[in-house]
Design a protein around this motif. Structure first.
Motif, mmCIF file in Angstrom:
data_model
loop_
_atom_site.group_PDB
_atom_site.id
_atom_site.type_symbol
_atom_site.label_atom_id
_atom_site.label_comp_id
_atom_site.label_asym_id
_atom_site.label_seq_id
_atom_site.Cartn_x
_atom_site.Cartn_y
_atom_site.Cartn_z
ATOM 1 N N PHE A 183 20.531 50.465 40.835
ATOM 2 C CA PHE A 183 22.117 51.577 40.984
ATOM 3 C C PHE A 183 22.678 51.697 40.271
ATOM 4 O O PHE A 183 23.365 50.858 39.653
ATOM 5 N N PRO A 184 23.109 52.413 38.995
ATOM 6 C CA PRO A 184 23.810 52.027 37.973
ATOM 7 C C PRO A 184 25.777 52.748 38.887
ATOM 8 O O PRO A 184 26.517 52.479 38.429
ATOM 9 N N ALA A 185 25.261 53.399 40.031
ATOM 10 C CA ALA A 185 26.506 54.236 41.041
ATOM 11 C C ALA A 185 26.536 54.285 42.221
ATOM 12 O O ALA A 185 25.054 53.787 43.031
ATOM 13 N N ALA A 186 27.257 54.047 42.935
ATOM 14 C CA ALA A 186 27.403 54.320 44.483
ATOM 15 C C ALA A 186 26.536 55.472 44.877
ATOM 16 O O ALA A 186 26.568 55.369 46.111
ATOM 17 N N ALA A 200 20.386 64.382 47.948
ATOM 18 C CA ALA A 200 21.797 63.417 47.160
ATOM 19 C C ALA A 200 21.393 62.011 48.070
ATOM 20 O O ALA A 200 21.654 62.015 49.405
ATOM 21 N N ALA A 201 22.330 60.571 47.013
ATOM 22 C CA ALA A 201 22.383 59.227 47.900
ATOM 23 C C ALA A 201 23.022 58.759 47.792
ATOM 24 O O ALA A 201 24.373 59.006 47.008
ATOM 25 N N SER A 202 24.035 57.867 48.623
ATOM 26 C CA SER A 202 25.217 57.188 48.288
ATOM 27 C C SER A 202 24.777 55.254 48.983
ATOM 28 O O SER A 202 22.664 55.606 49.396
ATOM 29 N N VAL A 203 24.675 54.630 47.718
ATOM 30 C CA VAL A 203 24.322 53.116 47.948
ATOM 31 C C VAL A 203 24.620 52.213 48.920
ATOM 32 O O VAL A 203 25.734 52.052 48.978
ATOM 33 N N GLU A 204 23.765 52.223 49.725
ATOM 34 C CA GLU A 204 24.525 50.888 50.790
ATOM 35 C C GLU A 204 24.672 49.877 50.963
ATOM 36 O O GLU A 204 25.145 49.335 51.022
ATOM 37 N N TYR A 205 23.263 49.467 49.702
ATOM 38 C CA TYR A 205 23.171 47.711 49.299
ATOM 39 C C TYR A 205 21.909 47.756 48.228
ATOM 40 O O TYR A 205 21.050 48.605 48.366
ATOM 41 N N GLN A 206 21.549 46.845 47.683
ATOM 42 C CA GLN A 206 21.292 46.544 46.558
ATOM 43 C C GLN A 206 20.654 44.962 46.535
ATOM 44 O O GLN A 206 22.778 43.940 46.888
ATOM 45 N N ALA A 207 19.728 44.160 45.836
ATOM 46 C CA ALA A 207 19.981 43.006 45.846
ATOM 47 C C ALA A 207 20.791 42.627 44.455
ATOM 48 O O ALA A 207 21.087 43.344 43.807
ATOM 49 N N ASP A 208 21.551 41.446 44.445
ATOM 50 C CA ASP A 208 22.094 41.180 43.140
ATOM 51 C C ASP A 208 21.861 41.269 42.376
ATOM 52 O O ASP A 208 22.066 41.608 40.976
ATOM 53 N N GLY A 209 20.321 40.773 42.085
ATOM 54 C CA GLY A 209 19.321 40.453 40.759
ATOM 55 C C GLY A 209 18.415 41.611 40.258
ATOM 56 O O GLY A 209 18.859 42.960 41.314
ATOM 57 N N PRO A 210 17.433 42.138 39.336
ATOM 58 C CA PRO A 210 16.833 43.161 38.991
ATOM 59 C C PRO A 210 15.818 43.980 40.101
ATOM 60 O O PRO A 210 15.188 44.969 39.284
ATOM 61 N N ALA A 211 15.668 43.258 40.802
ATOM 62 C CA ALA A 211 14.715 43.784 42.248
ATOM 63 C C ALA A 211 14.826 42.742 43.370
ATOM 64 O O ALA A 211 15.471 41.979 43.517
ATOM 65 N N GLY A 212 14.300 43.304 44.525
ATOM 66 C CA GLY A 212 15.014 43.094 46.001
ATOM 67 C C GLY A 212 14.520 44.549 46.658
ATOM 68 O O GLY A 212 14.873 45.445 45.916
ATOM 69 N N GLU A 213 15.417 43.893 47.690
ATOM 70 C CA GLU A 213 15.436 44.692 49.110
ATOM 71 C C GLU A 213 16.592 46.182 48.381
ATOM 72 O O GLU A 213 18.078 45.300 47.963
ATOM 73 N N ALA A 214 16.420 47.325 48.828
ATOM 74 C CA ALA A 214 18.245 47.466 48.684
ATOM 75 C C ALA A 214 17.728 49.381 49.961
ATOM 76 O O ALA A 214 16.884 49.178 50.697
#
Length: 240
Positions: A183-186, A200-214
């Motif tokens: 995700f490029p922004a919050a 419209a959405a806000s980012v709650e969390y994403q994995a540290d790497g380029p793939a994973g849970e979000a």
């Protein structure tokens, strides 16, 4: 063989816009015509052993049914051509300038704008379809050189979230899923596939790497099927 598979594609069956081109003085053809297929320039790039051959191949691709360099336009055939460009780059015996040009062209596919009505392949924006393909070659591109890593960074801005679970949260909906890219922004605008509904959405969390849970929090009520896919809404809106 790669050359045979390039020639075996029914390029004429891939939707391509007709362009009003300024005719040359000796051109007696109609002003609106279909762009040429990319078989010959792809073949030349795959077998190139000189910089002149590479330049000729790139010039041919830039004015084919894949793209139009002067207009900075990309067409649906670019998604098919991207597979071959990756194979050309991956050939152990590839001529280094040919490999570099293949990687550069893939980068242009991610950033050029398509024409209205020719901006999706099977419902997916052209840039996102190319990004999906690039991510399948992540190991190769990361090991390549700086150009490969930069290409992956650009591809990862064309994120993809496959919905695995949803949960009502006040007036919105929490969407959990498997993320490819970043995700490029919050805050993001997300488009649901299939269907095309935007949220419209806000980012709650994403994995540290380029793939994973979000997880995204969508504003307002929304019905998102498990297995559905969210992508950047702006990618589906980019067009000439």
């Amino acid at each position: 063989m790669l050359i045979e598979r390039i020639a075996a594609v029914d390029w004429d069956a891939i939707p391509t816009p007709g362009l009003h081109l300024t005719p040359r003085a000796d051109d007696t053809g109609p002003p609106e015509r279909w762009l040429s297929d990319p078989v010959e320039p792809l073949r030349l790039l795959a077998t190139a052993r000189s910089r002149v051959q590479v330049a000729t191949a790139v010039s041919g691709l830039e004015y084919s049914s894949v793209m139009h360099g002067h207009m900075s336009a990309v067409f649906p055939a670019a998604v098919t051509a991207a597979r071959f460009l990756l194979e050309i780059a991956e050939q152990p015996e590839a001529f280094p300038p040919a490999r570099a040009s293949a990687i550069a062209l893939l980068g242009e596919f991610l950033t050029m704008a398509p024409f209205h009505g020719f901006h999706r392949v099977e419902g997916t924006a052209l840039c996102c379809a190319v990004a999906d393909l690039l991510r399948t070659r992540r190991a190769f591109l990361r090991a390549l050189d700086k150009s490969g890593r930069l290409l992956l960074q650009e591809a990862d801005t064309h994120w993809r979230l496959e919905v695995t679970e949803t949960l009502a949260d006040g007036d919105g909906v929490l969407v959990f899923g498997a993320l490819a890219g970043r995700f490029p922004a919050a805050r993001v605008r997300a488009e649901l596939q299939p269907g095309g509904a935007q949220h419209a959405a806000s980012v709650e969390y994403q994995a540290d790497g380029p793939a994973g849970e979000a997880c995204l929090l969508l504003a307002g009520p929304a019905a998102l099927p498990v297995g559905g896919v969210l992508r950047p809404a702006e990618c589906g809106e980019r067009e000439h």
